[in-house]
Scaffold this motif. Structure first.
Motif, short mmCIF file in Angstrom:
data_model
loop_
_atom_site.label_atom_id
_atom_site.label_comp_id
_atom_site.label_asym_id
_atom_site.label_seq_id
_atom_site.Cartn_x
_atom_site.Cartn_y
_atom_site.Cartn_z
N SER A 156 0.84 -1.20 0.00
CA SER A 156 0.00 0.00 0.00
C SER A 156 0.87 1.24 0.00
O SER A 156 1.72 1.40 0.88
N PRO A 157 0.69 2.16 -0.96
CA PRO A 157 1.48 3.40 -0.94
C PRO A 157 1.25 4.21 0.32
O PRO A 157 2.14 4.96 0.74
N VAL A 158 0.09 4.06 0.94
CA VAL A 158 -0.23 4.81 2.15
C VAL A 158 0.61 4.31 3.33
O VAL A 158 0.99 5.09 4.21
N GLU A 159 0.92 3.02 3.35
CA GLU A 159 1.65 2.42 4.46
C GLU A 159 3.11 2.12 4.11
O GLU A 159 3.76 1.31 4.76
N SER A 160 3.63 2.79 3.10
CA SER A 160 5.00 2.56 2.67
C SER A 160 5.93 3.59 3.28
O SER A 160 5.59 4.79 3.33
N PRO A 161 7.12 3.17 3.74
CA PRO A 161 8.09 4.16 4.23
C PRO A 161 8.62 5.06 3.12
O PRO A 161 9.10 6.15 3.39
N LEU A 162 8.55 4.58 1.87
CA LEU A 162 8.85 5.42 0.71
C LEU A 162 7.54 6.07 0.32
O LEU A 162 6.71 5.48 -0.36
N ARG A 163 7.32 7.28 0.77
CA ARG A 163 6.00 7.89 0.74
C ARG A 163 5.36 7.89 -0.64
O ARG A 163 6.00 8.23 -1.63
N GLN A 164 4.10 7.43 -0.68
CA GLN A 164 3.24 7.41 -1.87
C GLN A 164 3.67 6.39 -2.92
O GLN A 164 3.13 6.38 -4.02
N LEU A 165 4.61 5.51 -2.58
CA LEU A 165 5.07 4.50 -3.53
C LEU A 165 5.09 3.14 -2.86
O LEU A 165 5.77 2.94 -1.85
N ALA A 166 4.33 2.19 -3.40
CA ALA A 166 4.32 0.83 -2.88
C ALA A 166 5.61 0.13 -3.25
O ALA A 166 6.23 0.44 -4.28
N VAL A 167 6.01 -0.83 -2.43
CA VAL A 167 7.25 -1.59 -2.64
C VAL A 167 6.91 -3.06 -2.82
O VAL A 167 6.13 -3.63 -2.05
N VAL A 168 7.48 -3.67 -3.85
CA VAL A 168 7.34 -5.10 -4.09
C VAL A 168 8.72 -5.74 -3.97
O VAL A 168 9.68 -5.26 -4.58
N GLY A 169 8.82 -6.83 -3.20
CA GLY A 169 10.13 -7.44 -2.97
C GLY A 169 10.93 -6.60 -2.00
O GLY A 169 10.39 -6.05 -1.03
N THR A 170 12.23 -6.46 -2.25
CA THR A 170 13.11 -5.65 -1.41
C THR A 170 13.87 -4.65 -2.28
O THR A 170 14.44 -5.02 -3.30
N ILE A 171 13.84 -3.40 -1.86
CA ILE A 171 14.62 -2.37 -2.53
C ILE A 171 15.56 -1.74 -1.51
O ILE A 171 15.36 -1.86 -0.30
N ARG A 172 16.61 -1.10 -2.01
CA ARG A 172 17.54 -0.39 -1.13
C ARG A 172 17.37 1.11 -1.36
O ARG A 172 17.49 1.60 -2.49
#
Length: 398
Positions: free
Chosen positions: A236-252
């Motif tokens: 969910s983009p709302v609950e992502s630490p990267l604001r407004q962007l959803a994360v799939v898998g693992t990013i750095r």
């Protein structure tokens, strides 16, 4: 913290320059305030001396931890003897049924609170098994130490905590999750170097329809971290630490101090291979034409090879190949598309899995994503006309 009103700004301009400089640094200091007490666990528990040679000290009602409440088996840990910590100082180990908690007050208007913390395994045979549950007011995540995601014996993670404001209490909880090690002993997680950041609501600008397209709004980087911040799946983009962007898998999440960042202070490196990436949805005018500009490259971390990134903008899907020699290359690209619905998907996904020669997972860097309408006519003003307009403004002003 709300930005000063236009009346306040006008008054500031009438004050001496020294006052303006002071006010600027006051705002800067307020924005970077540390919300947590004893966030690095360097304030010693009661009955523990600074020159203690004991690596693990069990906390109890007589050995309480400043700033924190706890239950279950919690130990105060000193770096050394096989335990590596971010600042070579102290941390806490969450053992059997362990839970530590700290609450802090939210400041001013409502803001999103994001946590950065470090996680380390306790023992060599526990490197892949240290797990901790992190909970905030609006979100919870389970984190484990990931092998081959960095050269250090500890890793930094980012977690969205929730939305709070107006002196509301924000509760942060760490809870242990038991796992078995390779030698059948029980492994417990170590946590250290906590940092909470408040992020105001993002406002859409005229130069970019996409919120946080430069990835500048995310977890705060730790001063002693050279390997960025790992962000696990947040659908969910709302609950992502990267604001407004959803994360799939693992990013750095990488910073310009330690990595090659094409634009600004931060960027995203897709590190967990095929299908990992970021995505969001944008409300656009159906039937209108748009341009999506972006930069792809590598982080200057010895990640070599051909990266294939699938970029989706609305119904248009296109693959881009970046040939990297691991020294910080970057290339701008773009996609033209027409919005076929009001909710338009924008995504960047990796089609490849990459590792450095040291066996560290790595991948393509994405940055400076700009979404603009291509329907608006561009008005070119000749320099001579612009000069005349400026002169006319000066004459009318006086």
């Amino acid at each position: 913290m709300p930005f000063p009103s236009s009346i306040s700004i006008h008054k500031m301009q009438q004050q001496p320059l020294s006052f303006s400089i002071f006010f600027f640094f006051f705002l800067l200091g307020f924005a970077s305030a540390d919300y947590l007490q004893n966030s690095d666990f360097e304030s010693l528990p009661k009955n523990v001396t600074g020159n203690s040679s004991v690596a693990f000290v069990l906390l109890n009602e007589n050995n309480t931890m400043p700033g924190w409440t706890f239950q279950g088996t919690v130990q105060y840990v000193t770096a050394g003897r096989g335990v590596t910590l971010p600042d070579n100082g102290h941390a806490i180990e969450l053992g059997q049924d362990a839970k530590v908690n700290q609450s802090f007050k939210a400041n001013g208007d409502y803001a999103n609170y994001i946590l950065t913390f470090s996680l380390a395994p306790c023992g060599q045979n526990c490197s892949a098994n240290a797990k901790v549950i992190v909970s905030g007011p609006d979100n919870q995540g389970i984190f484990s130490f990931k092998q081959h995601y960095g050269k250090q014996a500890w890793q930094s993670y980012g977690q969205y905590l929730g939305l709070s404001g107006h002196e509301e209490s924000v509760s942060l909880v760490f809870e242990s999750q038991s796992v078995e090690s390779e030698d059948n002993s029980t492994c417990w997680p170590l946590i250290d170097s906590l940092l909470v950041k408040a992020v105001d609501k993002l406002v859409q600008g005229k130069d970019n329809i996409l919120l946080n397209g430069g990835f500048e709004s995310g977890p705060e980087f730790l001063s002693n971290s050279t390997e960025g911040i790992l962000l696990d799946s947040a659908l969910s983009p709302v609950e992502s630490p990267l604001r407004q962007l959803a994360v799939v898998g693992t990013i750095r999440y990488i910073d310009s101090k330690h990595f090659s960042v094409p634009h600004g202070n931060a960027a995203v490196e897709i590190v967990s291979g095929v299908s990992a990436g970021i995505h969001t949805e944008v409300s656009l005018a159906q039937g209108s034409a748009y341009n999506l500009d972006f930069t792809l490259g590598d982080a200057n971390n010895a990640c070599e090879g051909d990266f294939i990134v699938e970029v989706q903008a609305g119904s248009v899907v296109q693959n881009f190949t970046i040939t990297s020699n691991g020294t910080g290359s970057a290339k701008k690209s773009s996609i033209k598309f027409e919005a076929v619905s009001s909710a338009t998907p924008i995504s960047f996904s990796s089609f490849t899995s990459s590792q450095t020669k040291d066996g560290i997972f790595c991948g393509p860097v994405v940055d400076d994503v700009v979404l603009l309408s291509s329907n608006s006519p561009k008005i070119a003003i000749k320099p001579s006309i612009l000069i005349c307009l400026l002169l006319l403004i000066v004459i009318l002003w006086y």
